[in-house]
Each structure stands twice: as structure tokens, then as C-alpha cells.
Design an enzyme around this catalytic site. Structure first.
Site, PDB file in Angstrom:
ATOM      1  N   HIS A 126       1.517   4.414  -2.929  1.00  0.00           N
ATOM      2  CA  HIS A 126       1.721   5.921  -2.688  1.00  0.00           C
ATOM      3  C   HIS A 126       3.088   6.480  -3.258  1.00  0.00           C
ATOM      4  O   HIS A 126       3.199   7.703  -3.800  1.00  0.00           O
ATOM      5  CB  HIS A 126       1.612   6.281  -1.087  1.00  0.00           C
ATOM      6  CG  HIS A 126      -0.046   6.421  -0.596  1.00  0.00           C
ATOM      7  ND1 HIS A 126      -0.708   6.887  -1.284  1.00  0.00           N
ATOM      8  CD2 HIS A 126      -0.339   5.501   0.467  1.00  0.00           C
ATOM      9  CE1 HIS A 126      -2.145   6.585  -0.647  1.00  0.00           C
ATOM     10  NE2 HIS A 126      -1.814   5.898   0.405  1.00  0.00           N
ATOM     11  N   HIS A 130       0.795  -1.322  -0.016  1.00  0.00           N
ATOM     12  CA  HIS A 130       0.176   0.151   0.191  1.00  0.00           C
ATOM     13  C   HIS A 130       0.756   1.280   0.136  1.00  0.00           C
ATOM     14  O   HIS A 130       0.835   2.109  -0.959  1.00  0.00           O
ATOM     15  CB  HIS A 130      -0.916   0.165   1.166  1.00  0.00           C
ATOM     16  CG  HIS A 130      -1.757   1.463   1.288  1.00  0.00           C
ATOM     17  ND1 HIS A 130      -3.154   1.190   1.134  1.00  0.00           N
ATOM     18  CD2 HIS A 130      -1.581   2.704   1.754  1.00  0.00           C
ATOM     19  CE1 HIS A 130      -3.854   2.305   1.326  1.00  0.00           C
ATOM     20  NE2 HIS A 130      -2.572   3.005   1.674  1.00  0.00           N
ATOM     21  N   GLU A 131       1.662   1.274   0.965  1.00  0.00           N
ATOM     22  CA  GLU A 131       2.862   2.573   0.894  1.00  0.00           C
ATOM     23  C   GLU A 131       3.609   2.821  -0.185  1.00  0.00           C
ATOM     24  O   GLU A 131       3.904   3.748  -0.592  1.00  0.00           O
ATOM     25  CB  GLU A 131       3.449   2.517   2.467  1.00  0.00           C
ATOM     26  CG  GLU A 131       2.717   2.634   3.608  1.00  0.00           C
ATOM     27  CD  GLU A 131       1.621   3.659   3.605  1.00  0.00           C
ATOM     28  OE1 GLU A 131       1.907   4.584   3.062  1.00  0.00           O
ATOM     29  OE2 GLU A 131       0.416   3.529   4.184  1.00  0.00           O
ATOM     30  N   HIS A 190       3.280   6.636  -6.905  1.00  0.00           N
ATOM     31  CA  HIS A 190       2.644   7.718  -7.237  1.00  0.00           C
ATOM     32  C   HIS A 190       3.582   8.873  -7.321  1.00  0.00           C
ATOM     33  O   HIS A 190       3.683   9.949  -8.044  1.00  0.00           O
ATOM     34  CB  HIS A 190       1.539   8.015  -6.618  1.00  0.00           C
ATOM     35  CG  HIS A 190       0.404   8.816  -7.159  1.00  0.00           C
ATOM     36  ND1 HIS A 190      -0.978   8.851  -6.466  1.00  0.00           N
ATOM     37  CD2 HIS A 190       0.165   9.259  -8.422  1.00  0.00           C
ATOM     38  CE1 HIS A 190      -1.584   9.410  -7.241  1.00  0.00           C
ATOM     39  NE2 HIS A 190      -1.150   9.716  -8.492  1.00  0.00           N
TER      40      HIS A 190
HETATM   41 ZN   LIG Z   1      -3.039   5.068   1.804  1.00  0.00          ZN
END
Ligand SMILES: [Zn+2]
Length: 681
Positions: A467, A463-464, A470
Site C-alpha cells: 500500500h 502487505h502494508e 502505491h
Molecule cells: Zn490491505
């Protein structure tokens, strides 16, 4: 020289000391203030190069230096750093607050937008200016002078009410405790929950076990404890917190009415039909009607599965637990029993298959295969010896770098998060490549064995990294819309939740496992149980989220507080439309709905499901590709995901990016299918 003022490269963690903070930040604040003074006094026409660019350059120096301080405060929260951070926090906050209220700046932006240069600017630059104007307008900058005092009054009262709502909720939560003296009354409760309750009692100097309405104490009782009377008492106490059933001074009911009335008034002053429109102005979703339709569609599709979940649960309770009627305080307890009976496996058993080197290698392989990049160890000064540093290259060219701080420490803030150290943008000498901090709180390795991760930890790491990608894979040249900057609030979780999907993909997941003792990979039978447990009661859970989201949205759009109908009437309408299990009539859920009354989620609670839909639908493109290429790690689809979603960051509306990637608007079907709610053809 003050190392916080050295912007020539990576942060100088070996040199930065707490005593550098105040002089550096003061100097940068001064520089920014002086620049703004000069720019707004300038009589010449506002242009990008004369007005916006110098502001961005000075603003970046401040945010980079303050970012290092904030980062150290989060990962090395020892007294000198905490003091240094707190000493400057008020000055920095007030600088940014003033910036958002500076009407002379607003006038310069408006002149720029109306000027002859504007149509010639790149779409990214135009978007930056439009975002500035939007934020100024939403904060009331464009109101006629006679409306401004009332608008300001509303803002102040709203923030006081939000704070009071949270305080009442906390006080009401603390107002109830259960004391248990006989251990037999705690049958079913796991040892760690019991130990925590014992410690809580000891702290109060009492024998036995103490349970409170705070989630870490409350949830295990409702989920595991066989003592039905205890569950019933705690449920009632929790579901009536801060309501008319408790102390009058802690009742949040009147606050809710006042908050809704003020938000509606604020919306009218700003020229919107309702507060939901204000909330959506800076989000990916366009209109309240669109969000309502999205939630209703999802609810209709999940409903048959939720009904099946309830039928199964009731049947199991009757046959295995001898219970004919399930009350609200029985639901998680009976569900837990059903889950155990069906899919029992221990998290610890799974954990043995995920030693950190295999997980990292697996994660890197996913990123490298999808985006045709290579990840290599790199060197940099860090804040702790266990922190690692990597570089991302494409065709031998540096694209970005990141710090990886995996392990929990006493001086590190909890949870997991990604933060930016340096943001990509074009500078005089070429491209400034981005740098990210990836922070987790996993248990550190013991002895000379590598750390092992739970499956949840693996998901968190992916998940991290989503980010992080991105931020790191952006191709935008302008800082305010580069990477995650400027991405709408309800779209920012797309890449992160997208990456989580790979942790449920058999080929990918088994490829990153090696049992800590034997080295064998994850057995398929265990994986199947993990999937079944993930999708357990997904119909019910979906409807529950939508009940909250639709209530929040309608409350801030269609509902009029003085129409003779109260917010509980609206909730009951939503429940009869959406829910398959109805709580008792005395349940006062809204009085503790702090997301929307005490936090920033008003008319935004839907975004949890919204982001899940986006990421599942985006991931489905990889599943479609796998049907021909044989793997979800499909390079062509990865290239498209990079180009249309990651690379463009906030430089265009998220819906446009999604359409460019998927060829259509987002649909909920992929999420339903991935949650085990596929409609049989
Ligand atoms: Zn998040």
C-alpha cells in the site's frame, strides 16, 4: 502560530498539542466553506483553474491537518487526543456529507464537463471530474425533484436497517454462552484459549470456564476441542444466530427481505437494472455477469481440489479418528488433526528465524531491486521514540518518505494499516513529494535483543509496504487520483497482496532470515512445511469464499425477493452449484452475513478473491521473468509494474492498468497454481 496550520513541510509532531485541534480545524472548515460559497456564486464559466484547483488546494489543507489529528488519535490514543479528535469529528463529518450533497457544486462540475475546456484537459483531470459526477449521481443528485424524497427515505431506512442487523447479530451472539466446570471436558483446547475462558468466567464471578459465540472464544473450541457435544452445541447456536430459531425480536430474516427490496428500489430509481449494477458503478469489475462468470470459472477449477480435500479428510477421519460420518461441527477439528499429523511445526520455531533487522533489510532489498530505488534512514519529528523515518531516492533524487511504526503499544489502535501524510502533486514550486505512515502492531523487543517476527507478521509488513509503495511511487500530478486516491475499491489491494508473494519465495525469504541464537538461515525442510500448510485445503477454502461471493452477487442481481423464492432457496441453489460440503438444513448463515447486510460489502464480497487473482496474476509476470533472469526480483518487470500500475494510481481505470502491465485481462490460473491447485498437464 498553530503548528497544524503549517503546511510548509512534514507534520510537526514535536509541537502539535491537543489544544491546537479545534481552532485549526474550525479555521480550515471556515476557509473551505467560504471558498465554496464564493465559487458557486461566481457567474463566470467554470474552468479548472478558477473552480477545481482552489477547491483542491483548500480541501488538501483540511485533509492534511485533520489527517494528523486522526493519525495521532490512532497511534497515541490518550484521553486528551481522544477528546480533541472526538470534539471535531462531527463537524468534519458533516462538512464532507454536505459537500457530497451540494447541488450547486454538482451543477458547476456538470457545466465544466460540458464546456469547451473539458476536451483539452489531461486524462487525469477529466477523470477527476468524471468521478465527481459519478459520485453525485450515485447519491441521487440528478434525480427529478419528485423522486428525491422517496430516494432519501430509502437511504435513511437502509442505514437504519444495516445498523439494526448488526445490533441483532451482536445481541444474538451475546445471548448464548457455554459454562464448563470440569477441565476434562476441555481436552485438546490450547492453554491460551483456556486461560481466556477462565478469565471470562471469573469476570462473571463464576467458577470454571466460559465460552461465547464471539470468534476468539468460538473458533478455538471448534478447531481444537475434543468434546464433540460442546462443539455441536456451539455450532448450532452460532449457525442459527439472529434467525427464526431464536428470539423473535432478534430475527434478522425480515430485515434481509426489507434490505433487498429497498436496494432493488433504489437501483431502479437511479436507472439501474439491479443493485449489483449500482455497487459495480465505482468498481473495477464491469458487470454482474462478468463477476458471476469469474466466480463460476474459479469454482469449476477449484472443485476437483476441494473434492480431493474432502476425500482426504474423510479417509483420515475414518482411519485415524475412527469417525465414519463428519458433521459440520467436526470439520475444522478433524482438519486441524490432519494438518498436525502432516505438517506440524510451531510458529515459534519459525519466528526465531526472523529478527527485525534481517526482515527490514530483506524488505528494503526487495523494493530496491524491483524499482531501482534506494531506501535510506532520514530524520523527522515523530510521535514515539521507537518510530523510524526513511527516504526513497531514485538516481539521487527524493521520491518519497515514510514513517515506520512497528510495535504494539497500549495507546495504539490494533491491526496494521497504511495512511497518507502528504500526497504527491504538482504545486507552483514543482513536485510535492508524498509521505506515508506505515503502522503495525508487532510485539516490541524485550531487553537488548531485537524483536523477532512471526511469518504472519512478515507478510503483514510486506502487505502494508505494498500500500505504501502505491502511495509513494506514484507519478501522478493531480491529488484526487494520485497514489491510492481514486483507485477502485476492488483494485486497491493489488499492490499490497502482490508484495505478500515475496514472503513465500524461497530465495527472497531465506535471504531475510538469521536465527536469533545461531544466525543460520531458514532450513529448506521447514520452508517446505510452511508452504504445504499455507495450501492446506485451499480447494475447500476457495469454494467457501466463492459460495459467499456468488450468493451475494446473485442476491443483488438476479434474485427478486417477491418471486415466491426466499433468500435461503437462493443460497441452497448456490450451494448445490458450488459447495462440496453441505451444512445442516437449519444453518442460517445469511442471518449473520454482516459484510453484506450490516457493512459496505453488498454485491462486493467477490472483491476478496478478485484482488487475490489480480495480485497473483501480476506476480506471475515476475515468475515468468525469473525463468530467464534467475530471480523474481527482476528489474525490467519491476520497472513495468511501477510504470503501469503503481505510477498511474487512480488516474486511469484499474483494468486498463492491469492490461497495460500484463498484456491481457486477469486470469485465475496463477492464483490456483500458487495455492497448490495446479492442473497437471
Ligand atoms: Zn490491505
Amino acid at each position: 502560530m498553530n503548528p497544524l496550520l503549517d503546511f510548509s513541510g512534514l507534520p510537526r509532531f514535536d509541537a502539535v498539542q491537543p489544544e491546537h485541534v479545534t481552532p485549526a480545524i474550525r479555521q480550515l472548515l471556515e476557509e473551505n466553506r467560504a471558498l465554496i460559497e464564493r465559487l458557486i456564486a461566481d457567474e463566470t464559466a467554470a474552468t479548472w483553474n478558477a473552480f477545481v484547483q482552489p477547491m483542491l488546494d483548500a480541501g488538501e489543507r483540511l485533509s492534511r491537518a485533520w489527517g494528523i489529528v486522526g493519525h495521532l488519535h490512532s497511534v497515541n490514543d490518550v484521553p486528551p487526543w481522544r477528546e480533541a479528535y472526538n470534539a471535531m469529528l462531527p463537524e468534519v463529518s458533516s462538512f464532507y456529507a454536505d459537500l457530497g450533497q451540494n447541488l450547486a457544486l454538482f451543477a458547476r462540475y456538470k457545466a465544466l464537463a460540458a464546456g469547451s475546456e473539458f476536451p483539452t484537459l489531461s486524462p487525469a483531470r477529466r477523470r477527476i471530474i468524471e468521478n465527481e459526477l459519478r459520485d453525485f449521481r450515485l447519491s441521487g443528485a440528478e434525480l427529478p425533484e419528485d423522486k428525491k424524497p422517496r430516494f432519501k427515505e430509502i437511504q435513511e431506512e437502509l442505514s437504519a436497517l444495516g445498523a439494526k442487523f448488526s445490533e441483532n447479530l451482536l445481541d444474538a451472539t451475546n445471548a448464548h454462552a457455554e459454562w464448563i466446570e470440569n477441565e476434562a471436558d476441555l481436552a485438546g483446547l490450547p492453554d491460551d484459549a483456556k486461560a481466556a475462558a477462565k478469565a471470562a468466567a471469573e469476570k462473571d464471578g463464576k467458577p470454571g470456564w466460559k465460552f461465547t459465540l464471539h470468534a476468539p472464544s468460538y473458533i478455538p473450541v471448534l478447531q481444537f476441542c475434543d468434546n464433540r457435544e460442546l462443539r455441536a452445541r456451539m455450532y448450532r447456536a452460532s449457525a442459527t444466530r439472529a434467525s427464526e430459531f431464536g428470539k423473535a425480536e432478534l430475527n434478522n430474516g425480515p430485515l434481509i427481505d426489507r434490505l433487498l427490496a429497498l436496494r432493488a428500489e433504489e437501483a431502479k430509481i437511479l436507472g439501474y437494472a439491479n443493485y449489483a449494477e449500482v455497487s459495480l458503478a465505482a468498481k473495477m469489475a464491469d458487470t454482474p455477469a462478468q463477476v458471476a462468470a469469474f466466480q463460476r470459472d474459479m469454482a469449476a477449477k477449484a472443485r476437483p481440489f476441494a473434492e480431493r480435500d474432502v476425500a482426504e479428510l474423510k479417509d483420515f477421519a475414518r482411519r485415524e479418528l475412527g469417525m465414519d460420518a463428519l458433521e459440520s461441527w467436526d470439520l475444522s477439528w478433524a482438519s486441524e488433526k490432519l494438518k498436525q499429523a502432516r505438517y506440524s511445526f510451531s510458529d515459534d520455531e519459525v519466528k526465531q528465524y526472523f529478527p527485525s533487522p534481517s526482515v527490514l533489510a530483506g524488505l528494503f532489498r526487495v523494493i530496491e531491486s524491483l524499482f531501482a530505488v534506494s531506501l535510506k534512514p532520514d530524520s523527522a519529528q515523530t510521535w514515539h521514540p521507537s518510530v523510524r523515518f526513511f527516504r526513497i531516492e531514485r538516481a539521487g533524487k527524493l521520491i518519497g518518505q515514510f514513517y515506520l511504526d512497528l510495535y504494539a503499544r497500549e495507546t495504539k489502535r490494533g491491526g496494521a494499516w497504511m495512511d497518507d501524510a502528504i500526497t504527491r502533486r504538482r504545486v507552483g514550486t514543482g513536485i510535492q513529494t508524498p509521505v506515508a505512515y506505515l503502522n503495525c502492531n508487532f510485539p516490541e523487543p524485550v531487553g537488548d535483543k531485537p524483536a523477532t517476527f512471526s511469518h504472519d507478521d512478515v507478510i503483514t509488513l510486506f502487505h502494508e509496504c505494498g500500500h505504501g509503495l502505491h502511495h509513494l511511487l506514484t507519478q501522478v500530478d493531480e491529488l484526487p487520483v494520485s497514489g491510492i486516491n481514486g483507485v477502485e475499491w476492488d483494485a486497491v489491494e493489488l499492490p499490497s497482496q502482490f508484495m505478500e508473494n515475496f514472503c513465500w519465495e524461497w530465495d527472497v525469504l531465506s535471504g531475510m532470515t538469521a536465527h536469533a541464537e545461531t544466525g543460520v538461515t531458514l532450513p529448506r525442510a521447514l520452508y517446505d512445511k510452511m508452504i504445504a500448510a499455507k495450501n492446506f485445503q485451499s480447494g475447500l477454502q476457495t469454494l467457501r469464499q466463492i459460495e459467499f461471493g456468488l450468493f451475494d452477487l446473485l442476491l443483488h442481481s438476479e434474485f427478486t425477493p417477491d418471486g415466491g423464492k426466499g433468500y435461503m432457496d437462493l443460497l441452497n441453489e448456490v450451494r448445490s452449484e458450488v459447495a462440496v460440503l453441505l451444512p445442516p438444513e437449519w444453518n442460517r448463515f445469511p442471518n449473520s452475513f454482516s459484510h453484506i447486510f450490516g457493512g459496505g460489502y453488498a454485491a462486493g464480497y467477490y472483491s476478496y478473491k478478485w484482488a487475490e487473482v489480480l495480485s497473483a496474476d501480476a506476480y506471475e509476470a515476475f515468475e515468468e521473468a525469473a525463468r530467464t533472469s534467475g530471480t523474481t526480483l527482476d528489474a525490467a518487470t519491476g520497472e513495468r509494474f511501477w510504470r503501469e500500475i503503481l505510477a498511474v494510481g487512480g488516474s486511469r481505470p484499474a483494468l486498463e492498468s492491469f492490461r497495460a502491465f500484463r498484456g491481457r485481462d486477469p486470469l485465475p490460473d496463477a492464483l490456483l497454481r500458487q495455492s497448490g491447485m495446479a492442473v497437471a498437464a
